[in-house]
Design a protein around this motif. Structure first.
Motif, PDB file in Angstrom:
ATOM      1  N   VAL A  96       0.207 -67.027  18.036  1.00 51.17           N
ATOM      2  CA  VAL A  96      -0.656 -67.490  16.950  1.00 51.17           C
ATOM      3  C   VAL A  96      -0.981 -66.309  16.044  1.00 51.17           C
ATOM      4  N   SER A 111      -1.987 -75.803  14.836  1.00 46.92           N
ATOM      5  CA  SER A 111      -1.763 -74.709  15.782  1.00 46.92           C
ATOM      6  C   SER A 111      -2.373 -75.004  17.144  1.00 46.92           C
ATOM      7  N   SER A 148      -2.681 -69.599  11.953  1.00 48.43           N
ATOM      8  CA  SER A 148      -4.014 -70.174  12.105  1.00 48.43           C
ATOM      9  C   SER A 148      -4.905 -69.590  11.024  1.00 48.43           C
TER      10      SER A 148
END
Length: 296
Positions: free
Chosen positions: A283, A270, A255
Motif C-alpha cells: 500500500v 485498497s 491509498s
C-alpha cells in the motif's frame, strides 16, 4: 528521476512463522535499497525476558538471495551483513506501539507478516497488520506465507492505478519493486462499465493513452518488463480477477489516507483488496493530491 530515499525499513515481528517470510523480504529490500532494517518486537506479557539472541543475529545478502531464489546484483557484496537493529518494547496495544515506533524513526517503509485469516476475523479488520496498514504514515508491505509456508520472490507484480499522469506513488513504488525482484510489472486501469456510463468509452481511450506513455517511461527507467491493460467493472473485483489471471505474486495499490468517517466506513478499494487478496499487498501512500511521484 529520483524518488524519496529509503533509509529505514521497519519490520514488526511476533516471532511467528508468518513473520519469518516477511523478514526475508524486508532483508532483501534493505540490502537492495542500502537501508537499515529495524527489527521490532512488542512484549505483551509484563516481565517477559528480552530476546538477547536477536542481538547476535547476522544476515547477509547471500542468505536472503538464496531464500528467495534470486540472483545477487553484480555489485553486491555477498557476505556483507545487512544493517540490522533490534528493538523491543512492552505494550498492551501492539499496533499502537508499532505505529509510534514507526513515527519515531521515522520509517520509510514497513514490512510485516499477516496471517491471512478468512471469514469473520478477516472481515472485522481486527489484525495488527491491518491496523498498521490503515494508520501508518509510510508505505506498508504485508506478506503472507507462500504455499510452502515460507517466502517466495515477487516475479509478477500487479499495480492498480487511479491515473497514469502524473505518475502516482503506487506506480513509482511498483517500478522500484519490479527492479529489486527482477519482476514483470503489470499496469492496470479500471474504468466504469460503458453500458452504465456513456462517457466510459472516452475514459477507456484516455486510460489506454496514459498507460501507453507510462509503460514506455517505466521501460526507459530500467523496469525489466512492463505490460498494461484497461478493464471495465468494479475496481476491487477487477483487481482480484486480474491478479488471479496473471498469477500475481504481489499487488500494489494506492491509498489516500482518508480520516474520520470516510476511513471508518472501510469502503476504499485498497482496503477491500487487502482483505481479500490471495497474495502480498503493498500500500503506497498519497502524500498530497496533485503531487507526482518520481521514479528512480
Amino acid at each position: 528521476m529520483t524518488d524519496p530515499s529509503i533509509r529505514r525499513i521497519l519490520f514488526p515481528t511476533d516471532l511467528s512463522a508468518c513473520a519469518e517470510g516477511a523478514f526475508t523480504h524486508a532483508a532483501w529490500l534493505a540490502d537492495r535499497f542500502g537501508a537499515t532494517l529495524y527489527d521490532f518486537h512488542v512484549r505483551e506479557t509484563p516481565g517477559f525476558p528480552p530476546l538477547d539472541w536477536v542481538d547476535d543475529l547476522v544476515v547477509t545478502a547471500e542468505d536472503v538471495a538464496a531464500d528467495l531464489g534470486l540472483p545477487l546484483a553484480p555489485e553486491a557484496e555477498p557476505l556483507r551483513p545487512i544493517d540490522l537493529v533490534h528493538e523491543e518494547r512492552e505494550a498492551s496495544d501492539v499496533a499502537a506501539a508499532i505505529l509510534r515506533y514507526a513515527a519515531d524513526l521515522p520509517a520509510d517503509l514497513i514490512v510485516m507478516g499477516t496471517h491471512g485469516r478468512s471469514g469473520v476475523a478477516r472481515a472485522r479488520l481486527g489484525s495488527i497488520a491491518e491496523a498498521v496498514v490503515r494508520h501508518a504514515r509510510c508505505p506498508v508491505l504485508t506478506v503472507r506465507p507462500d504455499a510452502n509456508g515460507g517466502a517466495s520472490a515477487f516475479r509478477e507484480i500487479l499495480v492498480a492505478l487511479d491515473t497514469a499522469d502524473p505518475i502516482p506513488p503506487e506506480a513509482a513504488w511498483a517500478a522500484r519493486l519490479a527492479r529489486a525482484y527482477h519482476a514483470r510489472l503489470h499496469l492496470l486501469r479500471v474504468v466504469a462499465p460503458s453500458l452504465l456510463h456513456p462517457q466510459a468509452s472516452e475514459a477507456s481511450r484516455r486510460a489506454h493513452l496514459g498507460l501507453g506513455r507510462l509503460e514506455g517511461q517505466l521501460g526507459s527507467e530500467g523496469v525489466p518488463a512492463v505490460v498494461s491493460r484497461v478493464c471495465e467493472g468494479d475496481p476491487a473485483a477487477v483487481i482480484a480477477e486480474t491478479a488471479e489471471e496473471i498469477g500475481a505474486d504481489l499487488i500494489v495499490v494506492g491509498s489516500h489516507g482518508r480520516e474520520g468517517v470516510r476511513r471508518a466506513l472501510l469502503g476504499s478499494v485498497s482496503e477491500t483488496v487487502i482483505r481479500h487478496a490471495p497474495c502480498p499487498v503493498f500500500v503506497a501512500r498519497h502524500q498530497g493530491e496533485g503531487s507526482a511521484a518520481r521514479i528512480e
